[in-house]
Design an enzyme around this catalytic site. Structure first.
Site: not given
Ligand code: PBG
Length: 330
Positions: A224, A255, A240, A196
């Site tokens: 973020k 995403k 990941e 993400k």
């Protein structure tokens, strides 16, 4: 003899094109993200997402039935809770009578076969709009993972089929898997938002939930980027995804979608679980805006994008177009 191969022969008409088509798209490839509001009879359109609403549970259940009848078999749930329920611990997230828990129950009661995947992250419950707990200006990993584990267990207790952690903390998949196992939820799956990215394409979603990182006088990050990935990176995405599979993820997600299809393919080639793609709010907004201006053919663009996401390697696509696309495909 020239030419040796006439590749255009296989493009002569729709019959032959459909016979040799390498990718297929159908409503059961889609998941539909839904925004849930407190109250009754509430249905508010998201200004930056025409056609998408924040609805109370009654309207949400009605829409879930409609989706089921269109052949869509999974929904992703996001809630908007009132400000007075927010704090820095996110504890409302595992309130067993919370809005998410009630929504899961109501949907499973109404359409038991619909796969329900609640979002697991603290941002809708955080006074700071962050996906984790904040201490000394930092989003702290391990305490957040404990919170996410409690949250996941409470979703499982409410009847969720899968939990979908979208927070990007390290080690959360293993912790959640252990938490679910210890509580007897062996069959509750995990769809991990594995790759993400910290993306500006999430803007309209944050409008929908009022969950953007807040401006404040305290020294806390306004974005973020300490947990979501840098969009310049690809090797990290593979790492990941592999880590999440090793920790127990049943499905991994990439995403956003269209600008990240190289990542989708690479993740697909490196893991042995289904890959999901989130075609996010900003991607939806772009198409709607261009179509509204008459600059693009809406329906054609929608199908082209969803086909291309599938071609890149997605087994599942989470998209705000799920309903419209399901209708177009009928
Ligand atoms: C938050 C979350 C976000 C989205 C899904 N879960 C926003 C964010 O990370 O700030 C974005 C989805 C979209 O844009 O459609 N945990």
């Amino acid at each position: 003899m020239f030419p040796l191969r006439r590749n255009r022969r296989l493009r002569t008409n729709e019959s032959i094109r459909s016979l040799v088509r390498e990718t297929n798209l159908s409503p059961q490839d889609f998941m539909f993200p839904m925004f849930i509001a407190e109250g009754k009879g509430i249905k508010t359109e998201i200004p930056s997402m025409p056609g998408i609403y924040r609805q109370s549970i009654d309207g949400t259940v009605k829409e879930v039935k409609e989706l089921w009848n269109l052949g869509v078999k999974a929904v992703n749930l996001y809630v908007k809770v009132s400000e007075n329920l927010k704090d820095n611990t996110g504890k409302e997230a595992w309130n067993k009578d919370g809005l998410m828990q009630q929504s899961i129950k109501a949907i499973k009661d109404a359409v038991p076969e619909m796969i329900v995947m609640p979002d697991v992250a603290l941002d809708p419950y955080s006074i700071y709009g962050h996906d984790g707990i904040i201490e000394n200006g930092q989003i702290i990993n391990d305490a957040t993972v404990d919170a996410l584990t409690q949250m996941s267990i409470s979703h499982a207790e409410a009847g969720a089929d899968f939990v979908a952690p979208s927070d990007m903390m390290d080690g959360r998949i293993l912790a959640i898997r252990n938490g679910l196992e210890e509580n007897g939820f062996h069959n509750v799956g995990i769809m991990s938002y594995s790759a993400k990215y910290a993306s500006a394409f999430y803007g309209p979603f944050r409008d929908a939930l009022d969950s953007a990182p807040k401006e404040s006088t305290e020294a806390i990050p306004k974005n973020k980027k300490t947990y979501q990935m840098d969009y310049a990176n690809r090797i990290e995405a593979i790492k990941e995804a592999i880590d999440d599979v090793d920790e127990g993820a049943d499905i991994v997600m990439v995403k956003p979608g269209m600008a990240y299809l190289d990542i989708v393919r690479e993740v697909k080639d490196n893991v042995d679980v289904p890959v999901a793609v989130y075609h996010v709010s900003g991607e939806y907004a772009m198409i709607k805006a261009a179509a509204e201006k008459g600059w693009l053919d809406h329906d054609k663009i929608v199908l082209e994008q969803l086909f291309c996401i599938k071609r890149a390697g997605a087994s599942i696509i989470s998209t705000y177009f799920a309903k419209e696309a399901a209708k177009l495909l009928q």
